[in-house]
Design an enzyme around this catalytic site. Structure first.
Site, PDB file in Angstrom:
ATOM      1  N   GLN A 126       1.735  -1.148   0.264  1.00  0.00           N
ATOM      2  CA  GLN A 126       0.148  -0.577   0.392  1.00  0.00           C
ATOM      3  C   GLN A 126       1.071   1.368   0.553  1.00  0.00           C
ATOM      4  OE1 GLN A 126      -1.836   0.748   3.794  1.00  0.00           O
ATOM      5  NE2 GLN A 126      -3.527   1.936   3.236  1.00  0.00           N
ATOM      6  N   GLY A 127       0.754   1.741  -0.907  1.00  0.00           N
ATOM      7  CA  GLY A 127       1.563   3.439  -1.038  1.00  0.00           C
ATOM      8  C   GLY A 127       1.220   4.268  -1.207  1.00  0.00           C
ATOM      9  N   SER A 129       1.945   6.908   2.317  1.00  0.00           N
ATOM     10  CA  SER A 129       2.636   7.688   3.312  1.00  0.00           C
ATOM     11  C   SER A 129       3.842   8.001   2.485  1.00  0.00           C
ATOM     12  CB  SER A 129       3.264   6.636   4.657  1.00  0.00           C
ATOM     13  OG  SER A 129       1.676   6.276   4.817  1.00  0.00           O
ATOM     14  N   SER A 161       4.991  -1.149   3.555  1.00  0.00           N
ATOM     15  CA  SER A 161       4.927  -2.456   4.222  1.00  0.00           C
ATOM     16  C   SER A 161       5.101  -3.964   3.447  1.00  0.00           C
ATOM     17  CB  SER A 161       4.123  -3.121   4.996  1.00  0.00           C
ATOM     18  OG  SER A 161       3.995  -2.481   6.356  1.00  0.00           O
ATOM     19  N   GLU A 244      -9.215  -1.172   6.250  1.00  0.00           N
ATOM     20  CA  GLU A 244      -8.149  -1.297   6.693  1.00  0.00           C
ATOM     21  C   GLU A 244      -8.558  -1.608   8.543  1.00  0.00           C
ATOM     22  OE1 GLU A 244      -4.309   0.773   6.449  1.00  0.00           O
ATOM     23  OE2 GLU A 244      -3.517  -0.127   7.804  1.00  0.00           O
TER      24      GLU A 244
HETATM   25  C1  LIG Z   1       4.136  -1.244  10.928  1.00  0.00           C
HETATM   26  C2  LIG Z   1       3.771   0.163   9.818  1.00  0.00           C
HETATM   27  C3  LIG Z   1       3.339   0.103   8.815  1.00  0.00           C
HETATM   28  C4  LIG Z   1       3.298   0.697   7.943  1.00  0.00           C
HETATM   29  N1  LIG Z   1       2.562   1.029   6.508  1.00  0.00           N
HETATM   30  C5  LIG Z   1       2.773   1.022   5.934  1.00  0.00           C
HETATM   31  C6  LIG Z   1       1.892   0.843   4.817  1.00  0.00           C
HETATM   32  O1  LIG Z   1       1.960  -0.260   4.542  1.00  0.00           O
HETATM   33  N2  LIG Z   1       2.077   2.133   3.917  1.00  0.00           N
HETATM   34  C7  LIG Z   1       1.508   3.453   3.789  1.00  0.00           C
HETATM   35  O2  LIG Z   1       1.137   3.953   2.874  1.00  0.00           O
HETATM   36  N3  LIG Z   1       1.642   3.539   5.214  1.00  0.00           N
HETATM   37  C8  LIG Z   1       2.501   2.446   6.202  1.00  0.00           C
HETATM   38  N4  LIG Z   1       2.638   3.111   7.553  1.00  0.00           N
HETATM   39  C9  LIG Z   1       2.574   4.135   7.535  1.00  0.00           C
HETATM   40  C10 LIG Z   1       1.557   5.503   8.413  1.00  0.00           C
HETATM   41  O3  LIG Z   1       0.216   5.138   8.237  1.00  0.00           O
HETATM   42  C11 LIG Z   1       1.886   6.340   8.915  1.00  0.00           C
HETATM   43  O4  LIG Z   1       3.204   6.698  10.010  1.00  0.00           O
HETATM   44  C12 LIG Z   1       0.893   7.065   9.916  1.00  0.00           C
HETATM   45  O5  LIG Z   1      -0.714   7.495   9.029  1.00  0.00           O
HETATM   46  C13 LIG Z   1       1.191   8.419  10.889  1.00  0.00           C
HETATM   47  O6  LIG Z   1       1.388   9.249   9.728  1.00  0.00           O
HETATM   48  P1  LIG Z   1       3.502  10.086   9.782  1.00  0.00           P
HETATM   49  O7  LIG Z   1       4.505   8.847  10.357  1.00  0.00           O
HETATM   50  O8  LIG Z   1       3.280  11.069   9.007  1.00  0.00           O
HETATM   51  O9  LIG Z   1       3.291  10.199  11.382  1.00  0.00           O
HETATM   52  P2  LIG Z   1       2.886  12.610  11.380  1.00  0.00           P
HETATM   53  O10 LIG Z   1       1.370  12.202  10.471  1.00  0.00           O
HETATM   54  O11 LIG Z   1       3.701  13.431  10.985  1.00  0.00           O
HETATM   55  O12 LIG Z   1       1.991  12.470  12.958  1.00  0.00           O
HETATM   56  C14 LIG Z   1       3.351  13.077  14.220  1.00  0.00           C
HETATM   57  C15 LIG Z   1       2.848  12.922  15.583  1.00  0.00           C
HETATM   58  O13 LIG Z   1       1.798  13.575  15.321  1.00  0.00           O
HETATM   59  C16 LIG Z   1       0.351  13.752  15.029  1.00  0.00           C
HETATM   60  N5  LIG Z   1       0.016  14.350  14.593  1.00  0.00           N
HETATM   61  C17 LIG Z   1      -0.003  14.537  13.789  1.00  0.00           C
HETATM   62  N6  LIG Z   1      -1.284  15.222  13.053  1.00  0.00           N
HETATM   63  C18 LIG Z   1      -2.467  15.153  14.195  1.00  0.00           C
HETATM   64  C19 LIG Z   1      -3.614  16.447  14.290  1.00  0.00           C
HETATM   65  N7  LIG Z   1      -3.649  16.030  13.238  1.00  0.00           N
HETATM   66  N8  LIG Z   1      -4.176  15.690  15.259  1.00  0.00           N
HETATM   67  C20 LIG Z   1      -3.472  15.754  16.276  1.00  0.00           C
HETATM   68  N9  LIG Z   1      -2.404  14.791  16.419  1.00  0.00           N
HETATM   69  C21 LIG Z   1      -1.180  14.757  15.337  1.00  0.00           C
HETATM   70  C22 LIG Z   1       0.728  12.010  15.034  1.00  0.00           C
HETATM   71  O14 LIG Z   1      -0.505  11.775  16.053  1.00  0.00           O
HETATM   72  C23 LIG Z   1       1.701  11.383  15.904  1.00  0.00           C
HETATM   73  O15 LIG Z   1       1.848  11.103  16.848  1.00  0.00           O
HETATM   74  C24 LIG Z   1       2.667   2.348   8.108  1.00  0.00           C
HETATM   75  C25 LIG Z   1       3.393   2.486  10.172  1.00  0.00           C
HETATM   76  C26 LIG Z   1       3.789   1.599  10.219  1.00  0.00           C
HETATM   77  C27 LIG Z   1       4.072   1.496  12.098  1.00  0.00           C
END
Ligand SMILES: Cc1cc2nc3c(=O)[nH]c(=O)nc-3n(C[C@H](O)[C@H](O)[C@H](O)COP(=O)(O)OP(=O)(O)OC[C@H]3O[C@@H](n4cnc5c(N)ncnc54)[C@H](O)[C@@H]3O)c2cc1C
Length: 392
Positions: A126-127, A129, A161, A244
């Site tokens: 799933q591309g 993020s 992932s 999901e």
């Molecule tokens: C094990 C694992 C597998 C994953 N697999 C995939 C995958 O296969 N495909 C894919 O596309 N993605 C995947 N992801 C990514 C995942 O969807 C993102 O990490 C997630 O959506 C958070 O985005 P970010 O890491 O950019 O954090 P950010 O969005 O930068 O957030 C950082 C922090 O700020 C907080 N925050 C951000 N915005 C707000 C708001 N508006 N209000 C309150 N708090 C806020 C968040 O809660 C977090 O604590 C995976 C992540 C993990 C950990």
């Protein structure tokens, strides 16, 4: 009040019996902890399940599925967990992106691509993020322009992932940079063997290389790989994220029950063999885990009713996901906490707990409040869309 009508309930009971009988005679594999071996074993297992008709249970028949209901799928998931049998490996395809392709995809996409997703021949990732687009997914910047009969993609994804082990990717790209950010996004299906794709695995704290950075450099994708319409991919992305959350919660809730039951059985055996009673902190940790499971169970009864009524993903799924995150972390933290003092005693050797697996689960559980949308984001959805509170 029964949550299911009688006819469906008796059909599901028959289906459960059939599943239990099949699982009773199936060669259920042992799952190695090491990622490469685990991947191979679970891929074979997916093929076995598919050939026996237990994969894509609620998917359309045209896509290679069984054309049954999400309730049948849930029943089989429960029976898998009950039999201590593993899930198939291709869960991103099966539980996350595949249902959206089955729902919105063209006949070619559904009949050509999905049967191989179901069988495990093709693994999907799933591309969505990107380095600067996670919680605020609609600000994604990977872009695609139309060139003749192709889309040409450039940009980067991250946390993808299984990308290094995948043959296909469901990719969100910006196709109209001038449009408001939710409007100019398209949903493309990308063959991961296309020239111009570079995949770099990242190491997680479990030690596994399970997710990756993926770079796209002028990658050409035929137009027929567009799902739905150009620039109208956002509602499809929301469908995928909702699927999901709902699918994951229902599946994991059963896995946790089994995990807690197994841990309790092993802990009980340990103290019984030593002729001791468990200290209060052990009983308290187990009690807390059980209560949390009961709370999740009560909440997911509503989810099951929605499934039975064939309602698609809804904001309510965020409540389940939030409860599940807390539960997953609490359960595995309690077990890991118990393991420490028990294992440090020399007489702990008879203690049957598979420490490696529990520690792995504990470390992995830290990700539960991040993937599929962080806990903060689930709270925002609940506040704004369920409670009608003003946007922060
Ligand atoms: C094990 C694992 C597998 C994953 N697999 C995939 C995958 O296969 N495909 C894919 O596309 N993605 C995947 N992801 C990514 C995942 O969807 C993102 O990490 C997630 O959506 C958070 O985005 P970010 O890491 O950019 O954090 P950010 O969005 O930068 O957030 C950082 C922090 O700020 C907080 N925050 C951000 N915005 C707000 C708001 N508006 N209000 C309150 N708090 C806020 C968040 O809660 C977090 O604590 C995976 C992540 C993990 C950990």
């Amino acid at each position: 009040m029964p949550i299911l009508d009688e006819e469906l309930a008796s059909d599901l009971a028959r289906y459960r019996k059939q599943a239990r009988e099949w699982l009773g005679t199936a060669a259920i594999p042992e799952v190695p902890l090491a990622l490469t071996e685990r991947f191979a074993v679970l891929r074979d297992w997916q093929k076995t399940l598919y050939e026996a008709g237990w994969v894509g249970i609620a998917w359309s028949v045209e896509a290679g599925g069984q054309g049954l209901t999400p309730m049948h799928h849930l029943v089989f998931t429960e029976e898998l967990a009950r039999a201590r049998a593993p899930q198939p490996i291709g869960l991103i395809g099966l539980d996350v992106v595949g249902p959206s392709i089955d729902h919105y995809g063209s006949p070619w996409q559904r009949t050509e691509l999905l049967p191989r997703l179901l069988s495990g021949e093709n693994i999907w990732c799933q591309g969505f993020s990107e380095p600067d687009a996670g919680s605020d997914l609609a600000s994604l910047r990977a872009r695609a322009r139309v060139d003749g009969n192709d889309f040409v993609i450039s940009g980067q994804k991250v946390w993808t992932s299984w990308a290094h082990l995948s043959q296909w990717c469901a990719l969100l790209v910006r196709t109209d940079p001038a449009a408001p950010k939710h409007k100019g996004i398209s949903y493309l299906l990308v063959d991961m063997n296309s020239p111009g794709i570079t995949v770099r695995p990242l190491v997680q704290m479990t030690g596994d290389e399970e997710f990756c950075e993926v770079f796209f450099d002028e990658v050409r994708v035929p137009r027929r790989n567009l799902v739905g319409r150009i620039n109208e991919g956002w509602p499809l992305a929301i469908h995928t994220l909702g699927t999901e959350r709902a699918g994951y919660t229902l599946r994991r809730r059963v896995d946790y029950k089994v995990a807690v039951d197994d841990a309790v059985a092993e802990i009980r055996r340990y103290f019984h063999d030593r002729g001791e009673t468990a200290p209060d902190r052990v009983s308290t940790a187990i009690g807390r885990a059980r209560v949390a499971l009961d709370v999740l169970d009560a909440q997911t009864r509503q989810t099951i009713t929605r499934l039975a009524d064939n309602v698609g993903p809804t904001p309510e799924d965020s409540v389940d996901k939030l409860l599940l995150n807390d539960l997953e972390q609490a359960i595995f933290a309690s077990i890991a906490d118990l393991l420490g003092p028990l294992r440090s005693s020399p007489s702990a050797r008879p203690f049957g707990l598979n420490a490696g697996r529990w520690v792995h689960n504990h470390l992995y559980s830290r990700a539960a409040s991040i993937y599929g949308g962080t806990s903060q984001i689930q709270r925002n959805i609940i506040a704004e869309r369920l409670l009608g509170l003003p946007r922060g």
